[in-house]
Structures are given as structure tokens and as C-alpha cells.
Design a protein around this motif. Structure first.
Motif, PDB file in Angstrom:
ATOM      1  N   GLN A  68       2.487   4.503  -7.010  1.00 27.44           N
ATOM      2  CA  GLN A  68       1.866   5.508  -7.123  1.00 27.44           C
ATOM      3  C   GLN A  68       0.616   5.727  -6.575  1.00 27.44           C
ATOM      4  O   GLN A  68      -0.401   6.737  -7.453  1.00 27.44           O
ATOM      5  CB  GLN A  68       1.157   3.824  -8.904  1.00 27.44           C
ATOM      6  CG  GLN A  68       2.370   4.160  -9.389  1.00 27.44           C
ATOM      7  CD  GLN A  68       1.763   2.358 -10.670  1.00 27.44           C
ATOM      8  OE1 GLN A  68       0.576   3.050 -11.112  1.00 27.44           O
ATOM      9  NE2 GLN A  68       2.564   2.300 -10.558  1.00 27.44           N
ATOM     10  N   ASP A  70      -2.294   7.830  -4.000  1.00 33.83           N
ATOM     11  CA  ASP A  70      -2.159   9.040  -3.087  1.00 33.83           C
ATOM     12  C   ASP A  70      -3.273   8.169  -2.070  1.00 33.83           C
ATOM     13  O   ASP A  70      -3.146   9.272  -1.142  1.00 33.83           O
ATOM     14  CB  ASP A  70      -3.045   9.996  -3.750  1.00 33.83           C
ATOM     15  CG  ASP A  70      -2.640  10.459  -5.257  1.00 33.83           C
ATOM     16  OD1 ASP A  70      -1.019  10.855  -4.901  1.00 33.83           O
ATOM     17  OD2 ASP A  70      -2.899   9.950  -6.481  1.00 33.83           O
ATOM     18  N   LYS A 101       4.455   7.842  -2.089  1.00 25.25           N
ATOM     19  CA  LYS A 101       4.415   9.578  -2.505  1.00 25.25           C
ATOM     20  C   LYS A 101       4.880   9.965  -1.165  1.00 25.25           C
ATOM     21  O   LYS A 101       4.155   9.071  -0.297  1.00 25.25           O
ATOM     22  CB  LYS A 101       2.957   9.429  -3.148  1.00 25.25           C
ATOM     23  CG  LYS A 101       3.465   9.008  -4.749  1.00 25.25           C
ATOM     24  CD  LYS A 101       1.754   9.579  -5.426  1.00 25.25           C
ATOM     25  CE  LYS A 101       2.010   9.672  -6.039  1.00 25.25           C
ATOM     26  NZ  LYS A 101       0.684  10.189  -7.195  1.00 25.25           N
ATOM     27  N   ASN A 102       5.148  10.793  -0.930  1.00 26.46           N
ATOM     28  CA  ASN A 102       5.654  11.517  -0.066  1.00 26.46           C
ATOM     29  C   ASN A 102       3.664  12.260   0.432  1.00 26.46           C
ATOM     30  O   ASN A 102       4.114  12.837   1.256  1.00 26.46           O
ATOM     31  CB  ASN A 102       6.193  13.346  -1.071  1.00 26.46           C
ATOM     32  CG  ASN A 102       6.615  14.672   0.886  1.00 26.46           C
ATOM     33  OD1 ASN A 102       6.865  13.477   1.995  1.00 26.46           O
ATOM     34  ND2 ASN A 102       6.026  15.385   0.815  1.00 26.46           N
ATOM     35  N   ALA A 104       0.713  10.785   0.585  1.00 28.42           N
ATOM     36  CA  ALA A 104      -0.361   9.527   0.376  1.00 28.42           C
ATOM     37  C   ALA A 104      -0.696   9.338   1.292  1.00 28.42           C
ATOM     38  O   ALA A 104      -0.154   9.377   2.609  1.00 28.42           O
ATOM     39  CB  ALA A 104       0.938   8.228  -0.362  1.00 28.42           C
TER      40      ALA A 104
END
Length: 154
Positions: A68, A70, A101-102, A104
């Protein structure tokens, strides 16, 4: 430029870090920048939870945080054993990176040994657009385009 971070999530995670000064200060700073603060701490107590910004959401594990967030701030003590042995050496490895996340960003100002640098390099080389910011130079990541190495802050 605080406005660029509005509505982005920043999280903290690690062993007992929320009870510590650095983890709770990071949470307060992120909240002051307008970020949603999420985190994980297996040693969370009611007393330590009361030190966090009211809106802080504590998740059930590091996988949820990585999925979840960033921005991921590592506030984990280094214990020179693998996670399977009860330590934190290389705790940020393939399994958690696969959840991330891609785009982050991992912020590691705790200990370089927390991150499996070979796994992180492979993660970036596979096309992930995230960043790794650290003050612990690592040979595998020293000149990688996804790594930002700054002078040691400690």
C-alpha cells in the motif's frame, strides 16, 4: 516541496520501531506533510500507539505495508541473524519486494544490512520504477539509476 507529497501514503515498519523515538517522529513528520501514515510494528503497545498521529493506520504485517505504501521508511534495529532465525539481516528481500508498488520509494537510514541488495538490484533490473534512498553505500547499488546514495546522516 511538501505539496508534491499530498495524498501520498508514507509508512513505517519494523520491529518495535513505533515505540522508538525515530519511528514515531517519522510518523509525525509524514503526517505534518499531509501524508497518510500506515505502518506495522509487532511490538505495538497502547502507550506507543498514543504517541502516533491520530490518523495512523496500523496494518497486520509488512506485506500489507509494502503493498500500500508510496514511501517506505525503515526504522528497524539490525539483528545479525536472518528473519528465519529471528533477526533482521536481509529482511527486505524478494518476498517483500514482490509486494511493493511499482513506483514506491524505500528510505533506509537505519542499517544497510536490512536490505538484500542483490534482490533489490534484481527487482529494479526487472523494470520496477521505484527508488532506494540510503546513506549506506552498497557496491551492487552504488551507481544504479534507481538508487540514491547520500552521505551518512548518523
Amino acid at each position: 516541496r511538501c505539496h508534491r507529497h499530498r495524498n501520498r501514503q508514507r509508512n513505517r515498519h519494523g520491529c518495535r520501531h513505533v515505540q522508538g523515538h525515530i519511528g514515531s517522529a517519522t510518523a509525525r513528520d509524514a503526517a505534518a506533510l499531509g501524508m497518510d501514515v500506515i505502518g506495522y510494528d509487532p511490538g505495538m503497545t497502547i502507550e506507543s500507539a498514543l504517541k502516533l498521529p491520530r490518523e495512523t493506520q496500523i496494518l497486520g504485517g509488512m506485506k500489507a505495508v509494502f503493498a500500500q505504501a508510496d514511501y517506505i521508511s525503515l526504522n528497524i534495529p539490525f539483528i545479525n541473524k536472518t528473519p528465519d532465525e529471528g533477526g533482521t539481516k536481509g529482511i527486505i528481500g524478494e518476498e517483500l519486494l514482490a509486494e511493493m508498488k511499482n513506483d514506491a520509494t524505500i528510505l533506509n537510514f537505519a542499517r544497510g544490512e536490512l536490505v538484500d541488495s542483490a534482490a533489490l538490484k534484481a527487482h529494479f533490473d526487472a523494470g520496477h520504477k521505484g527508488k532506494y534512498v540510503t546513506d549506506f553505500p552498497e557496491d551492487l547499488l552504488w551507481d544504479h539509476e534507481n538508487a540514491i546514495v547520500i552521505p551518512h546522516l548518523g
